[in-house]
Write an enzyme that holds these catalytic residues in place. Structure first.
Site, PDB file in Angstrom:
ATOM      1  N   ASP B  92      62.674-135.976  48.235  1.00 21.90           N
ATOM      2  CA  ASP B  92      63.184-135.102  49.296  1.00 21.90           C
ATOM      3  C   ASP B  92      64.078-134.059  48.631  1.00 21.90           C
ATOM      4  O   ASP B  92      64.426-134.166  47.457  1.00 21.90           O
ATOM      5  CB  ASP B  92      63.888-135.907  50.373  1.00 21.90           C
ATOM      6  N   ASP B 271      58.044-142.011  55.601  1.00 22.04           N
ATOM      7  CA  ASP B 271      59.013-142.738  54.775  1.00 22.04           C
ATOM      8  C   ASP B 271      60.152-143.121  55.686  1.00 22.04           C
ATOM      9  O   ASP B 271      60.408-142.454  56.703  1.00 22.04           O
ATOM     10  CB  ASP B 271      59.566-141.857  53.656  1.00 22.04           C
TER      11      ASP B 271
END
Lengths: 378, 378
Positions: B92, B271
């Site tokens: 991320d 996720d």
């Protein structure tokens, strides 16, 4: 339970053998990982079996009695069923733990009154009920209830305590012989030699214990602060008296070099929290020495955790990554260090045993000791 | 990087596909375990691969930038070498984390100034340096730097923020296209759709993002407190606009039922920290519902942890033993629950995918949803 003595090292009193239990064969010398509450801290049972290659583990009577309690363990069908470890299990008697509760326990002839470290509730351990609890746990090897004297210790206290431990041993054996295993498999009771660091007391205690003709014998009250040379001397003195055809277990010892030195005087079995407890503090034992993995020197070292290691963590992870896990308080770091240290301890025993079988133990030990004690600083 | 769309479910918008990366093929729909600091909490890499059967994991740019820092990761040869995970990795952008630092960060057009949660040191994340950091980490999939708006959120703020996120996306893409991978393997950049729960904004943002023709696209700013129905509606609205031939990643979602519902509107990748974080609190997800293993009701239940489970922990340990490990604060309990939950999430994705391939996803999902949401109380 049968002990087969396979070899005596020509250059020392080290022995190699096999202890046959209802749950499998234990090669000796052996290191037993400590599963205080039934599980070995931060290590899966599968890892213990397949990676550490442990052949026997410990459980702790004091802790298991308090949580989950004997009733739950009985309902499970014993500790083997409860914790999922199908190999041999040894339980200590709780003696060491309750005596460590200093302020919240009282020793009498009957036994030890103590308060739970969890909720302060009051309990009584006696030689009889400690045998009963270990019957309920279903350990393959049950330990007698003893007093582990502190060090240093006055001669008078050590003498009185030793005699009480002997009287407690007789009561343990009486109860043991009057009761049956609960789960259909054989259990053995090991007595414990005490006597602090007084040679006359150790001699008297070892003789008292030897006369009981049990399946195995233990030596307690060492590695409690005395110099290492005194530990080796006391262990050796006891080994010279305890029967040759039965395994000898030195309780709560120790560093890798302590294990080799005590093997050399005739010890067959060891347990210690050191590989897991020190592992959780970042201390790694290796055949080239001791590593503190939290040290900054490892921050940018991308070599394998332990190039000589026998477990998967040694090649799967780098020093820098494990150091990073410790610095960031990741549980995975504790898992890796615990598994590494236990696998190292067990593999060191395996290697020592091979040298005993081949008659080369003494020269190997002489080469290994300085390496094991080395501090690796990068 | 190539995405092969293999099947569309006839009764929903669910898809099955394959994402080909330099580190392996990822079957979709997929759940990606979160390895914030490089490692997934309490789970060995070997377990992730062999027991959880994860095919891709996440790393966190914010956390890895602070510790161990990009320099150490570069010296290792990238995160794959540093953490020992040889499969695909997605990072991320750090956007979510720095925006969560509320009191110690400031957003400007340039980027986000923030203070480290560890030592208070001051840092600046910009679209450019966040791409650079992810180049240094060597992730297979790099995320664009965005602002994840809180919920609820004023229309004005959401609009301004979305436009800034779009401008940041252009800067990310510019930097991405002007730089090369550092370790010889291909990296892809995924843009992120924002717009809070305003349909017009989501539509505008999805169109903006779709026009970039990237290898894959993500949807952020959901599962931040809005009702579940709104999450599904927003995800579905975005999926209808985002290109069909590229994977769609819904960030930070969610419960097992959230995953099935979002698959049904066209999401391919997920996720979430939920399986590991909630696992560490004793919450176990199973196909028959949610179990709180710390509850007293499990204290004397010696049945397998999860008779329907796919990982070794499900049969190796009993409910009573795992409950005991949690009650006594043993690390092994956290390991077992984390591994169980991750394996369950991944196996649920595998089963869903099979139903999509066979055209039976919708009826299967209808049967599964009430079971998954069930609270098992003994």
């Amino acid at each position: 339970m049968e002990f087969k003595l396979l070899a005596n090292d020509p250059g020392s009193k080290a022995r190699a053998g096999e202890l046959h239990t209802a749950h499998g064969v234990v090669p000796t010398p052996i290191f037993m990982p400590v599963g205080t509450l039934g599980g070995v801290k931060a290590v899966h049972m599968r890892e213990l079996r397949e990676d550490v290659k442990a052949s026997i583990i410990l459980g702790n009577t004091y802790h298991l009695y308090l949580r989950p309690g004997t009733e739950v363990i009985e309902h499970a069908g014993g500790l083997h069923k409860f914790n999922g470890w199908s190999g041999p299990i040894l339980t200590d008697s709780g003696g060491f733990q309750v005596h460590s509760l200093n302020e919240i326990r009282k020793i009498t002839e009957e036994g030890v009154k103590f308060q739970s470290h969890i909720d302060g509730s009051r309990h009584l351990f006696t030689p009889e009920n400690v045998v009963d609890i270990q019957r309920s746990i279903g350990a393959d090897i049950i330990m007698a209830f003893d007093e582990c004297t502190p060090w240093p210790c006055e001669l008078k206290y050590a003498t009185d305590s030793m005699h009480r431990t002997h009287r407690w041993l007789d009561r343990c054996l009486h109860r043991f012989n009057a009761t049956d295993p609960k789960y259909g498999h054989e259990q053995a009771l090991f007595p414990i030699v005490q006597g602090s660091t007084f040679p006359e007391l150790r001699k008297a205690s070892a003789e008292y214990v030897a006369a009981k003709h049990t399946h195995g014998n233990a030596i307690g009250g060492l590695s409690v602060g005395e110099p290492e040379e005194e530990m080796y001397a006391m262990a050796g003195l006891c080994c010279d008296i305890l029967p040759k055809d039965r395994p000898r277990y030195l309780m709560g010892v120790g560093t890798p070099w302590n294990l080799l030195e005590n093997m050399a005087v005739g010890i067959d079995m060891f347990d210690c929290v050191m590989p897991t407890r020190n592992g959780r503090n970042g201390m790694l034992f290796t055949r080239e020495g001791v590593v503190q993995i939290k040290n900054k020197v490892w921050a940018d070292d991308h070599s394998p955790l332990d190039p000589n290691g026998t477990s998967f963590v040694d090649s799967a992870y780098s020093k820098a990554f494990v150091r990073h896990l410790f610095v960031t308080n990741e549980i995975l770091g504790l898992q890796i260090a615990s598994l590494h240290n236990l696998a190292f301890y067990v593999s060191l025993m395996t290697e020592a045993r091979q040298h005993i079988l081949e008659g080369t133990f003494s020269s190997w030990k002489a080469r290994m000791l300085p390496k094991l004690k080395n501090r690796i600083t990068g």
